[in-house]
Design a protein around this motif. Structure first.
Motif, PDB file in Angstrom:
ATOM      1  N   LYS A  34       0.832  -1.183   0.000  1.00 13.26           N
ATOM      2  CA  LYS A  34       0.000   0.000   0.000  1.00 13.26           C
ATOM      3  C   LYS A  34       0.875   1.244   0.000  1.00 13.26           C
ATOM      4  CE  LYS A  34      -3.077   0.215   3.094  1.00 13.26           C
ATOM      5  NZ  LYS A  34      -3.914   0.167   4.279  1.00 13.26           N
ATOM      6  N   ALA A  35       0.412   2.261  -0.699  1.00 16.88           N
ATOM      7  CA  ALA A  35       1.110   3.544  -0.696  1.00 16.88           C
ATOM      8  C   ALA A  35       0.868   4.227   0.648  1.00 16.88           C
ATOM      9  CB  ALA A  35       0.590   4.418  -1.827  1.00 16.88           C
ATOM     10  N   PRO A  36       1.853   4.908   1.178  1.00 18.32           N
ATOM     11  CA  PRO A  36       1.640   5.600   2.451  1.00 18.32           C
ATOM     12  C   PRO A  36       0.618   6.724   2.290  1.00 18.32           C
ATOM     13  CG  PRO A  36       3.776   6.185   1.516  1.00 18.32           C
ATOM     14  CD  PRO A  36       3.190   5.117   0.651  1.00 18.32           C
ATOM     15  N   MET A  37      -0.083   6.981   3.359  1.00 18.66           N
ATOM     16  CA  MET A  37      -1.072   8.047   3.362  1.00 18.66           C
ATOM     17  C   MET A  37      -0.345   9.391   3.338  1.00 18.66           C
ATOM     18  SD  MET A  37      -4.042   6.636   3.391  1.00 18.66           S
ATOM     19  CE  MET A  37      -5.056   8.026   3.843  1.00 18.66           C
ATOM     20  N   PRO A  38      -0.848  10.354   2.576  1.00 23.97           N
ATOM     21  CA  PRO A  38      -0.205  11.674   2.561  1.00 23.97           C
ATOM     22  C   PRO A  38      -0.361  12.373   3.911  1.00 23.97           C
ATOM     23  CG  PRO A  38      -2.171  11.648   1.169  1.00 23.97           C
ATOM     24  CD  PRO A  38      -1.971  10.255   1.669  1.00 23.97           C
ATOM     25  N   VAL A  39       0.610  13.182   4.231  1.00 21.36           N
ATOM     26  CA  VAL A  39       0.602  13.939   5.484  1.00 21.36           C
ATOM     27  C   VAL A  39       0.229  15.380   5.155  1.00 21.36           C
ATOM     28  CG1 VAL A  39       2.017  14.767   7.398  1.00 21.36           C
ATOM     29  CG2 VAL A  39       2.342  12.457   6.493  1.00 21.36           C
ATOM     30  N   HIS A  40      -0.725  15.922   5.882  1.00 21.03           N
ATOM     31  CA  HIS A  40      -1.126  17.310   5.663  1.00 21.03           C
ATOM     32  C   HIS A  40       0.049  18.221   6.028  1.00 21.03           C
ATOM     33  CE1 HIS A  40      -3.268  21.105   6.047  1.00 21.03           C
ATOM     34  NE2 HIS A  40      -4.145  20.553   5.227  1.00 21.03           N
ATOM     35  N   PRO A  41       0.340  19.237   5.210  1.00 22.79           N
ATOM     36  CA  PRO A  41       1.484  20.121   5.478  1.00 22.79           C
ATOM     37  C   PRO A  41       1.471  20.768   6.859  1.00 22.79           C
ATOM     38  CG  PRO A  41       0.662  20.487   3.270  1.00 22.79           C
ATOM     39  CD  PRO A  41      -0.300  19.542   3.940  1.00 22.79           C
ATOM     40  N   SER A  42       0.299  21.012   7.421  1.00 23.82           N
ATOM     41  CA  SER A  42       0.244  21.647   8.746  1.00 23.82           C
ATOM     42  C   SER A  42       0.785  20.731   9.844  1.00 23.82           C
ATOM     43  CB  SER A  42      -1.184  22.081   9.076  1.00 23.82           C
ATOM     44  OG  SER A  42      -2.013  20.940   9.246  1.00 23.82           O
ATOM     45  N   LEU A  43       0.909  19.428   9.563  1.00 27.62           N
ATOM     46  CA  LEU A  43       1.428  18.487  10.558  1.00 27.62           C
ATOM     47  C   LEU A  43       2.950  18.337  10.498  1.00 27.62           C
ATOM     48  CD1 LEU A  43      -1.279  15.692  10.227  1.00 27.62           C
ATOM     49  CD2 LEU A  43      -1.103  17.478  11.975  1.00 27.62           C
ATOM     50  N   ILE A  44       3.570  18.959   9.517  1.00 22.67           N
ATOM     51  CA  ILE A  44       5.024  18.852   9.363  1.00 22.67           C
ATOM     52  C   ILE A  44       5.669  20.020  10.098  1.00 22.67           C
ATOM     53  CG2 ILE A  44       6.940  18.811   7.732  1.00 22.67           C
ATOM     54  CD1 ILE A  44       4.957  17.702   5.657  1.00 22.67           C
ATOM     55  N   HIS A  45       6.460  19.709  11.117  1.00 24.76           N
ATOM     56  CA  HIS A  45       7.117  20.734  11.925  1.00 24.76           C
ATOM     57  C   HIS A  45       8.584  20.394  12.103  1.00 24.76           C
ATOM     58  CE1 HIS A  45       3.276  22.451  13.072  1.00 24.76           C
ATOM     59  NE2 HIS A  45       2.850  21.226  13.337  1.00 24.76           N
ATOM     60  N   GLY A  46       9.398  21.401  12.233  1.00 25.49           N
ATOM     61  CA  GLY A  46      10.804  21.204  12.576  1.00 25.49           C
ATOM     62  C   GLY A  46      11.693  20.756  11.430  1.00 25.49           C
ATOM     63  N   VAL A  47      11.247  20.909  10.193  1.00 24.75           N
ATOM     64  CA  VAL A  47      12.093  20.533   9.062  1.00 24.75           C
ATOM     65  C   VAL A  47      13.017  21.692   8.757  1.00 24.75           C
ATOM     66  CG1 VAL A  47      12.118  19.894   6.627  1.00 24.75           C
ATOM     67  CG2 VAL A  47      10.318  19.030   8.123  1.00 24.75           C
ATOM     68  N   THR A  48      14.302  21.427   8.758  1.00 26.51           N
ATOM     69  CA  THR A  48      15.274  22.462   8.416  1.00 26.51           C
ATOM     70  C   THR A  48      16.144  21.966   7.267  1.00 26.51           C
ATOM     71  OG1 THR A  48      16.853  21.626  10.049  1.00 26.51           O
ATOM     72  CG2 THR A  48      15.371  23.378  10.773  1.00 26.51           C
ATOM     73  N   VAL A  49      16.576  22.890   6.460  1.00 27.41           N
ATOM     74  CA  VAL A  49      17.453  22.587   5.328  1.00 27.41           C
ATOM     75  C   VAL A  49      18.732  23.382   5.533  1.00 27.41           C
ATOM     76  CG1 VAL A  49      17.717  22.710   2.822  1.00 27.41           C
ATOM     77  CG2 VAL A  49      15.476  22.233   3.819  1.00 27.41           C
ATOM     78  N   PRO A  50      19.885  22.694   5.578  1.00 26.43           N
ATOM     79  CA  PRO A  50      21.142  23.413   5.741  1.00 26.43           C
ATOM     80  C   PRO A  50      21.361  24.383   4.573  1.00 26.43           C
ATOM     81  CG  PRO A  50      21.462  21.049   6.029  1.00 26.43           C
ATOM     82  CD  PRO A  50      20.066  21.250   5.530  1.00 26.43           C
ATOM     83  N   PRO A  51      21.951  25.545   4.838  1.00 25.50           N
ATOM     84  CA  PRO A  51      22.162  26.537   3.775  1.00 25.50           C
ATOM     85  C   PRO A  51      22.903  25.970   2.560  1.00 25.50           C
ATOM     86  CG  PRO A  51      22.638  27.508   5.904  1.00 25.50           C
ATOM     87  CD  PRO A  51      22.409  26.050   6.143  1.00 25.50           C
ATOM     88  N   ALA A  52      23.880  25.103   2.767  1.00 21.17           N
ATOM     89  CA  ALA A  52      24.626  24.536   1.637  1.00 21.17           C
ATOM     90  C   ALA A  52      23.710  23.691   0.754  1.00 21.17           C
ATOM     91  CB  ALA A  52      25.807  23.701   2.130  1.00 21.17           C
ATOM     92  N   SER A  53      22.792  22.948   1.360  1.00 20.28           N
ATOM     93  CA  SER A  53      21.860  22.135   0.588  1.00 20.28           C
ATOM     94  C   SER A  53      20.881  23.015  -0.170  1.00 20.28           C
ATOM     95  CB  SER A  53      21.101  21.175   1.493  1.00 20.28           C
ATOM     96  OG  SER A  53      21.986  20.258   2.075  1.00 20.28           O
ATOM     97  N   ALA A  54      20.423  24.073   0.457  1.00 20.71           N
ATOM     98  CA  ALA A  54      19.501  24.991  -0.204  1.00 20.71           C
ATOM     99  C   ALA A  54      20.173  25.641  -1.408  1.00 20.71           C
ATOM    100  CB  ALA A  54      19.015  26.050   0.772  1.00 20.71           C
ATOM    101  N   ARG A  55      21.438  26.019  -1.275  1.00 17.19           N
ATOM    102  CA  ARG A  55      22.169  26.604  -2.409  1.00 17.19           C
ATOM    103  C   ARG A  55      22.336  25.585  -3.525  1.00 17.19           C
ATOM    104  NH1 ARG A  55      25.140  28.837   1.771  1.00 17.19           N
ATOM    105  NH2 ARG A  55      26.773  27.282   1.532  1.00 17.19           N
ATOM    106  N   LEU A  56      22.615  24.333  -3.172  1.00 16.48           N
ATOM    107  CA  LEU A  56      22.783  23.283  -4.174  1.00 16.48           C
ATOM    108  C   LEU A  56      21.497  23.112  -4.979  1.00 16.48           C
ATOM    109  CD1 LEU A  56      24.381  20.854  -5.380  1.00 16.48           C
ATOM    110  CD2 LEU A  56      23.319  19.476  -3.606  1.00 16.48           C
TER     111      LEU A  56
END
Length: 65
Positions: A34-56
């Protein structure tokens, strides 16, 4: 300025890359399940992207456009 790309190497175009992927697709196995159930964006917290990854990712816009 000297060219640092070895003579046997070449830059693959996006069309070449897509063709390579299309030829490999039949070899990839997809597990049954089975495909995983989608997660509503409002439930996603604490995701950070390092500046080097964002530039890449920012520099890869030619593949996303």
């Amino acid at each position: 300025m000297p060219n640092f790309i070895a003579p046997h190497e070449s830059e693959a175009s996006l069309i070449d890359l897509r063709g390579d992927c299309a030829r490999m697709a039949p070899h990839w196995v997809v597990p049954a399940g089975k495909a995983p159930m989608p997660v509503h964006p409002s439930l996603i917290h604490g995701v950070t992207v390092p500046p080097a990854s964002a530039r890449l990712i920012d520099q890869m816009s030619e593949y996303g456009n």
